[in-house]
Scaffold this active site. Structure first.
Site, mmCIF file in Angstrom:
data_model
loop_
_atom_site.group_PDB
_atom_site.id
_atom_site.type_symbol
_atom_site.label_atom_id
_atom_site.label_comp_id
_atom_site.label_asym_id
_atom_site.label_seq_id
_atom_site.Cartn_x
_atom_site.Cartn_y
_atom_site.Cartn_z
ATOM 1 N N HIS A 1 -3.688 -1.173 -2.699
ATOM 2 C CA HIS A 1 -3.220 -2.087 -1.507
ATOM 3 C C HIS A 1 -2.713 -1.548 -0.084
ATOM 4 O O HIS A 1 -2.624 -2.115 0.869
ATOM 5 C CB HIS A 1 -2.197 -2.973 -2.034
ATOM 6 C CG HIS A 1 -0.623 -2.326 -2.158
ATOM 7 N ND1 HIS A 1 0.010 -1.745 -3.141
ATOM 8 C CD2 HIS A 1 0.139 -2.240 -1.224
ATOM 9 C CE1 HIS A 1 0.968 -1.344 -3.071
ATOM 10 N NE2 HIS A 1 1.252 -1.453 -1.866
ATOM 11 N N ASP B 1 -4.407 -1.046 -8.960
ATOM 12 C CA ASP B 1 -4.016 -0.606 -7.798
ATOM 13 C C ASP B 1 -3.843 0.832 -7.544
ATOM 14 O O ASP B 1 -2.735 1.594 -7.130
ATOM 15 C CB ASP B 1 -2.438 -1.215 -7.607
ATOM 16 C CG ASP B 1 -2.092 -1.263 -6.185
ATOM 17 O OD1 ASP B 1 -2.694 -1.212 -5.339
ATOM 18 O OD2 ASP B 1 -0.618 -1.700 -6.255
ATOM 19 N N SER C 1 5.133 2.659 -1.296
ATOM 20 C CA SER C 1 3.660 2.602 -2.141
ATOM 21 C C SER C 1 2.703 3.537 -2.019
ATOM 22 O O SER C 1 2.595 4.172 -1.014
ATOM 23 C CB SER C 1 3.199 1.250 -1.636
ATOM 24 O OG SER C 1 3.953 0.198 -1.897
#
Length: 443
Positions: free
Chosen positions: A180, A210, A287
């Site tokens: 993402h 992901d 992230s």
């Protein structure tokens, strides 16, 4: 005659003294080597031996002299693992407080500093930009605007920018990050801790787990060692490094709070990952960054938070991330097995609610199919809404997570044998998994 008797008595006393001195020396040697219990037992054994009073006085004098000379403590009951000079106030030792779990796992109170110095240069910042095209139809609902711009709405574009983290896994520039972070990006920029910046290229990304791999054109880069995420235990010390909220090279630490958190448990039912839960602070921008153990090895990739919660962060186990990365590097994509079903765990509450709709489910446990996608492998095999999966390949299943794992571990094109209950009857159905369609939300 009297003098002879006195001489005989003196010789007897000297003989007795010699024996007692030898005995005391032997016993004292036992005490010095920690065998005081043997000495005690020797003098307390039954039947008791008679010792003349003069001998007792002599024994006490020699014993006191020996104890004073060796500097022993008053308590001669010395444990075997202590030296004679140890100061023992109580034969029962007080328990030693255990160190905190984080320090205990590393043995070094500065282990976080050491880990950061070791791996920090291999943690990078990833900036991405993507162009979003949207219709202007909402603006053209006003007749006044249509007079000037015509009836046909013109699309408008805007640039959406994002920032995340990543870590270098090879000296020639391969970087692991979250899908993402770079999904749909037109441009990717990688910034190293030393200030250098490079244009990045996305080798491949996998939205289902992901995971993405980005590469930059350079060599001799610092790297991070990959650890093993199997067998992790709650309470183990962990460290997170990343760029949360634009604050580069931020370090946080904590513990593993739990393992094996399913995607549905954390609100990400479209993801096929058993997440590591940690209380190390993770925020937007973390992230793709590494979750490290006390040795500086990557055990997870930070990926998710629950909005409004504190101390709840989640990471993809590194074994999963590494497996997906290898496929992305080799093929540019990852194919996941797919059946084409939507399902829920059958519980008494679900069964009661369905019963009120006039649908009779006789099974008490299993996984209930609530939708079968048209032209999917499940539909082609004859599965229907209302079927209850009882087992897959002779493995009993009682919840959705078990079905997801068995499907994910299956092979595309190799049939799975499903036992389902339908209208009170058990049926055997062979379903041949296909590759998961891109952007398909269902199993």
């Amino acid at each position: 005659m009297k003098k002879a008797d006195n001489n005989l008595q003196q010789r007897n006393l000297d003989t007795e003294l010699s024996k007692l001195t030898d005995a005391v020396s032997e016993d004292a040697e036992m005490v010095r080597h920690g065998d005081a219990e043997t000495v005690f037992n020797k003098f307390s054994a039954s039947p008791r031996q008679f010792v003349p009073a003069s001998s007792i006085r002599l024994l006490l004098m020699v014993s006191v002299a020996f104890i004073s000379m060796t500097g022993c403590n008053r308590n001669v009951n010395i444990p075997r693992n202590q030296t004679p000079n140890s100061q023992v106030e109580n034969p029962i030792s007080a328990p030693v407080p255990a160190p905190p779990p984080i320090l205990q796992s590393s043995g070094d109170p500065n282990f976080v500093v050491n880990v950061v110095q070791k791996v920090g240069p291999a943690v990078v910042r990833i900036d991405s930009a993507r162009t979003i095209t949207s219709s202007r139809s909402d603006d053209f609902g006003d007749p006044f605007l249509r007079r000037f711009f015509g009836d046909e709405p013109q699309p408008r574009q805007r640039v959406e920018r994002g920032s995340g983290s990543g870590f270098i896994i090879s000296t020639n520039g391969q970087i692991l990050t979250n899908s993402h972070v770079v999904n749909g990006a037109d441009t990717v920029t990688v910034r190293l801790k030393d200030g250098r910046t490079f244009d990045g290229r996305v080798i491949g990304e996998d939205p289902v787990t992901d995971v993405a791999v980005v590469t930059i054109s350079t060599n001799n880069l610092p790297t991070i060692a990959l650890g093993n995420s199997e067998g992790l235990q709650p309470g183990e010390a962990v460290i997170a490094i990343g760029n949360p909220l634009g604050l580069d090279n931020t370090v946080t630490s904590g513990i593993i709070s739990a393992t094996g958190r399913s995607g549905s448990a954390i609100g990400a039912s479209d993801k096929r990952v058993d997440y590591i839960q940690t209380d190390a602070a993770i925020n937007p921008g973390n992230s793709g960054g590494p979750l490290l153990n006390s040795r500086g090895e990557v055990i997870g990739m930070n990926t998710a938070i629950i909005r409004g919660a504190q101390g709840l962060g989640f990471a993809i186990p590194i074994n999963t991330a590494q497996r997906i990365a290898q496929e992305l590097i080799a093929n540019g994509k990852v194919d996941h097995p797919y059946l084409g079903i939507q399902m829920v765990t059958l519980t008494p509450e679900i069964k009661e609610r369905i019963g009120k709709l006039g649908i009779n489910i006789t099974a008490d446990k299993g996984v209930l199919l609530i939708d079968v996608i048209a032209r999917s492998p499940a539909a082609n095999a004859g599965l229907r809404e209302g079927d209850v999966i009882q087992n897959i390949n002779n493995q009993s299943v009682t919840d959705v997570e078990q079905v997801q794992k068995l499907v994910e571990n299956s092979k595309i094109g190799i049939p799975l044998q499903l036992e389902v209950q339908r209208d009170g009857r058990n049926l055997q159905v062979a379903v041949r998994p296909a590759a998961l369609p891109v952007q398909r939300e269902s199993e």
